[in-house]
Enzyme design. Structure first.
Site, mmCIF file in Angstrom:
data_model
loop_
_atom_site.group_PDB
_atom_site.id
_atom_site.type_symbol
_atom_site.label_atom_id
_atom_site.label_comp_id
_atom_site.label_asym_id
_atom_site.label_seq_id
_atom_site.Cartn_x
_atom_site.Cartn_y
_atom_site.Cartn_z
ATOM 1 N N LYS A 1 0.843 -1.197 0.000
ATOM 2 C CA LYS A 1 0.000 0.000 0.000
ATOM 3 C C LYS A 1 0.879 1.249 0.000
ATOM 4 C CE LYS A 1 -3.910 2.101 2.501
ATOM 5 N NZ LYS A 1 -4.853 1.970 3.637
ATOM 6 N N SER B 1 -10.470 0.325 7.159
ATOM 7 C CA SER B 1 -9.852 0.358 5.829
ATOM 8 C C SER B 1 -9.157 -0.925 5.394
ATOM 9 C CB SER B 1 -8.857 1.521 5.740
ATOM 10 O OG SER B 1 -9.529 2.751 5.682
ATOM 11 N N SER C 1 -9.884 2.422 2.800
ATOM 12 C CA SER C 1 -8.955 3.077 1.892
ATOM 13 C C SER C 1 -8.007 2.103 1.188
ATOM 14 C CB SER C 1 -8.108 4.088 2.669
ATOM 15 O OG SER C 1 -7.298 3.432 3.636
#
Length: 477
Positions: A79, A180, A156
């Site tokens: 990420k 998330s 997210s």
């Protein structure tokens, strides 16, 4: 011929041990999958093919020498929130334009030390602020579960979930501030665990809300999540919120019987407007656990209804403070102005997207003189009450708690009802924010599909540092 990108981490480990294939072959297969699929899905914003092949080559040498490490030759997506030395790290924000850190985050360093291979950096909501991966400076991520409709993958960590679901990496790092990891896992049919606050170091992760953020993995199976978390978790002198305690062998919990365990069903999570499909899935999940020998117990978490409003005071307040450092002076984007104040304002206006600006404004407001006690202090008191609700349940003998993970399946990208009403988007976190507010571990596992065949997930919430129970029960689900 075996599709190497369809293998789990556990499968790869066995295949390497049997010399069935090489790490270089597996890495090349994943790089090919990224090339074939990423144009539509937009899960990767940067690929590191040359570095990946070098790391895979080192893994092949270790395997041949009989010195394979726990994640030897396992190709991962990272990420964009994690600092990766010399590699694009921008939290998918324009304000960090061009930033390549001269250091490595603790979590990613742990993974490389255990032999993992980096395929590239994954898309995400800007600064992890979003529930649909539509706030990224690099554009929305498409959920791979539908080939005919462009659906959100959740956020997210939407890039992480989409990449794992589309077999574009064996597993991915993610982060969870209010859901998330768990929400995108539920929407893509993958497994995502948010560990106890302090279980993984936050050093080298771009901060959103420091008292809520926590690192964790998204994987295809519960076993893989256990393998990943063991490598990601560690003590860390560089992060004072990181606990100094041994990391268990989480994988050993997978496959254990849950006979005699008490699973709590909180009545407050049965909310107005919840779809019949989610309610039916929840009941079916409870029955599955009962059939496996667990005792299902009705419990009360009375302050649940205050969790979402309290979260959207605490999180923006901390974000307002954390994001004050982005000013165009030392790194990232710089938009020149007539004087230094004008430069600050122009840089931040150009560098931050609408959702980030919205949360900075909310956070600055609730921390301002005259409103600090009325909003921020009160929200922190509510947070304590939420934590005490869970403590009472666990003191009464509950081992873990079963809830829905999301209020619905994946919805279309650009959904007008959510784009025009930010609160409607925030409601996607209604089942997950309590876990972050209380600092507890939570896991989302795939548990069924809706009428359209889209994935639906269930969530398990554990005691502090009770991740082993989550892996044990999650594997049954």
């Amino acid at each position: 011929m075996t599709d190497l990108t369809a293998l789990t981490i556990a499968d790869l480990r066995d295949g390497y041990a049997a010399k069935s294939f090489s790490a270089r072959e597996v890495t090349d297969a994943y790089l090919g999958a990224i090339e074939a699929k990423n144009e539509r899905l937009n899960a990767y914003i940067v690929t590191t093919a040359e570095q990946a092949r070098e790391m895979a080559g080192a893994s092949d040498k270790a395997i041949a020498a009989g010195t394979a490490r726990p994640l030897e030759g396992v190709p991962l997506g990272i990420k964009d929130l994690y600092a990766t030395k010399g590699v694009h790290t921008q939290a998918c924000s324009h304000i960090l334009d061009g930033f390549k850190p001269p250091y490595e985050s603790t979590v990613t360093q742990n993974l490389w030390d255990d032999g993992a291979v980096m395929l590239g950096k994954l898309n995400m909501d800007e600064f992890a602020m979003g529930s649909s991966n539509e706030t990224s400076y690099y554009g929305a991520v498409v959920n791979p579960v539908s080939e005919t409709e462009d659906l959100v993958p959740g956020g997210s960590s939407g890039g992480s979930a989409a990449a794992v679901a589309a077999n574009m990496c064996a597993a991915a790092t993610a982060s969870d501030t209010g859901g998330s990891i768990r929400q995108p896992a539920a929407l893509t049919g993958t497994v995502g665990i948010k560990p106890t606050y302090g279980r993984c170091s936050r050093w080298g992760m771009v901060a959103f809300a420091s008292s809520l953020d926590q690192a964790g993995p998204i994987t295809r199976t519960v076993r893989d999540a256990a393998i990943m978390l063991r490598s990601m978790a560690s003590s860390d002198a560089k992060d004072t919120t990181c606990v100094d305690m041994p990391v268990p062998d989480y994988e050993a919990a997978v496959g254990k019987s849950i006979k005699g365990m008490k699973i709590g069903i909180p009545r407050e999570y049965r909310m107005d407007g919840m779809s019949d499909e989610i309610d039916a899935l929840w009941k079916e999940g409870a029955e599955r656990l009962r059939d496996a020998g667990a005792e299902i117990v009705d419990i009360s978490l009375p302050h649940t209804k205050y969790a979402l409003p309290a979260y959207y005071i605490v999180a923006p307040a901390e974000a307002s403070s954390n994001l004050a450092r982005y000013d165009g002076v030392r790194y990232g984007l710089r938009v020149d102005g007539e004087n230094i104040t004008d430069m600050y304002e122009r840089t931040r206006a150009a560098g931050f997207g609408d959702e980030v600006q919205r949360r900075i404004m909310i956070g600055t407001y609730v921390l301002s003189a005259g409103f600090y006690d009325a909003y921020y202090t009160r929200a922190q008191k509510v947070r304590t009450l939420i934590k005490q609700d869970f403590e009472r349940a666990y003191a009464d003998g509950i081992d873990c708690i079963l809830t829905p993970a999301t209020p619905s399946a994946a919805f279309p990208i650009g959904d007008v009802s959510k784009q025009e009403d930010p609160v409607a988007m925030y409601l996607n976190d209604v089942f997950t924010v309590t876990v972050n507010m209380a600092g507890l571990p939570g896991i989302a596992v795939p548990a069924g599909v809706d009428a359209k065949g889209l994935p639906l997930g269930l969530q398990l919430i554990g005691k502090p540092f009770g991740e082993e129970d989550l892996f044990r029960v999650g594997a049954v689900l």
